[in-house]
Motif scaffolding. Structure first.
Motif, mmCIF file in Angstrom:
data_model
loop_
_atom_site.group_PDB
_atom_site.id
_atom_site.type_symbol
_atom_site.label_atom_id
_atom_site.label_comp_id
_atom_site.label_asym_id
_atom_site.label_seq_id
_atom_site.Cartn_x
_atom_site.Cartn_y
_atom_site.Cartn_z
ATOM 1 N N PHE A 231 0.823 -1.210 0.000
ATOM 2 C CA PHE A 231 0.000 0.000 0.000
ATOM 3 C C PHE A 231 0.851 1.251 0.000
ATOM 4 C CE2 PHE A 231 0.546 -1.450 4.361
ATOM 5 C CZ PHE A 231 0.993 -0.315 5.020
ATOM 6 N N ASN A 232 0.207 2.356 -0.371
ATOM 7 C CA ASN A 232 0.785 3.692 -0.275
ATOM 8 C C ASN A 232 0.200 4.377 0.951
ATOM 9 O OD1 ASN A 232 2.428 3.955 -2.703
ATOM 10 N ND2 ASN A 232 0.489 3.732 -3.796
ATOM 11 N N PRO A 233 0.907 5.352 1.514
ATOM 12 C CA PRO A 233 0.342 6.101 2.633
ATOM 13 C C PRO A 233 -0.933 6.828 2.213
ATOM 14 C CG PRO A 233 2.679 6.555 2.418
ATOM 15 C CD PRO A 233 2.265 5.790 1.193
ATOM 16 N N ASP A 234 -1.799 7.037 3.172
ATOM 17 C CA ASP A 234 -3.042 7.768 2.954
ATOM 18 C C ASP A 234 -3.126 8.829 4.048
ATOM 19 O OD1 ASP A 234 -6.124 8.176 2.722
ATOM 20 O OD2 ASP A 234 -5.641 6.808 1.087
ATOM 21 N N THR A 235 -4.306 9.103 4.548
ATOM 22 C CA THR A 235 -4.463 10.101 5.595
ATOM 23 C C THR A 235 -4.116 9.521 6.967
ATOM 24 O OG1 THR A 235 -6.777 9.527 5.858
ATOM 25 C CG2 THR A 235 -6.274 11.337 4.359
ATOM 26 N N PRO A 236 -3.635 10.351 7.885
ATOM 27 C CA PRO A 236 -3.423 9.875 9.256
ATOM 28 C C PRO A 236 -4.756 9.370 9.813
ATOM 29 C CG PRO A 236 -2.438 12.039 8.956
ATOM 30 C CD PRO A 236 -3.260 11.757 7.727
ATOM 31 N N GLY A 237 -4.732 8.256 10.509
ATOM 32 C CA GLY A 237 -5.956 7.675 11.042
ATOM 33 C C GLY A 237 -6.582 6.648 10.120
ATOM 34 N N HIS A 238 -6.109 6.544 8.865
ATOM 35 C CA HIS A 238 -6.576 5.500 7.959
ATOM 36 C C HIS A 238 -6.380 4.155 8.653
ATOM 37 C CE1 HIS A 238 -6.425 2.784 4.458
ATOM 38 N NE2 HIS A 238 -7.062 3.730 3.783
ATOM 39 N N TRP A 239 -7.204 3.172 8.341
ATOM 40 C CA TRP A 239 -7.117 1.893 9.048
ATOM 41 C C TRP A 239 -5.741 1.247 8.902
ATOM 42 C CZ3 TRP A 239 -6.292 -2.859 6.751
ATOM 43 C CH2 TRP A 239 -6.515 -2.962 5.371
ATOM 44 N N LEU A 240 -5.048 1.450 7.794
ATOM 45 C CA LEU A 240 -3.694 0.889 7.644
ATOM 46 C C LEU A 240 -2.705 1.598 8.563
ATOM 47 C CD1 LEU A 240 -3.656 0.423 3.793
ATOM 48 C CD2 LEU A 240 -3.443 -1.409 5.489
#
Length: 195
Positions: free
Chosen positions: A83-92
């Motif tokens: 995966f790529n980073p997303d928003t802080p707090g994303h489930w990953l």
């Protein structure tokens, strides 16, 4: 290798099968049994889909299945996520970073819980792999295609940072503070207690 003739799997001479399928409808896998699940672009998959697929990690090797041996520990029974980073707090982010410890190559989390009430799913290892670590990219790709994106995209896809698309915070703190001063004594207030 036994080729599938364009279908969504490859079968090997020993009977092992690699299936290539989309996860738009995870319910169709509810009767499946897998020894390993690999999900690419996992930041585009919702958390519940990953959790449902995780429940399908129940395949036994043929020797254990034929002998009725329980449990079978010959298969990895793991979910691997690219995966790529997303928003802080994303489930990953919560899965791999919240409460994890830094390692030489990324992060380690000894116990993964999807919420405060659930049991542990096991541990999680995050291996940091930036585009700058990949020696097989075309010459100039990082400097041209990646570095030429919008600022938040550069931070995510080139630097591996978990950032919001429109700045550092999803809420306008000044507007919320101003709103709170207009209504110092709300008509209704709710309090929640754990029982």
């Amino acid at each position: 290798i036994i080729k599938s003739g364009g279908f969504d799997f490859i079968q090997f001479p020993n009977g092992s099968v690699i299936s290539f399928v989309g996860v738009e409808d995870p319910i169709k896998f509810m009767s499946g049994e897998f020894g390993l699940i690999i999900l690419d672009e996992a930041h585009e998959i919702d958390e519940d889909t990953m959790l449902l697929l995780n429940t399908r990690l129940r395949q036994k090797c043929s020797a254990c299945r034929d002998s009725g041996k329980m449990p079978c520990n010959h298969l990895p029974r793991q979910v691997l996520l690219g995966f790529n980073p997303d928003t802080p707090g994303h489930w990953l982010w919560r899965l791999f970073f919240d409460g994890s410890e830094p390692t030489q190559h990324g992060q380690y989390k000894a116990e993964v819980k999807m919420d405060e009430y659930s049991k542990s799913l096991g541990d999680a290892v995050f291996i940091r792999a930036l585009a700058t670590h990949n020696p097989y990219l075309p010459e100039g790709y990082v400097e041209r295609e990646l570095a030429g994106m919008k600022d938040y995209q550069v931070k995510r896809y080139l630097e591996g940072q978990w950032v919001f698309a429109a700045g550092e915070c999803i809420f306008d703190i000044d507007a919320l503070t101003e709103y709170a001063t207009q209504f110092p004594d709300p008509l209704y207030a709710f309090t929640f207690e754990a029982k």
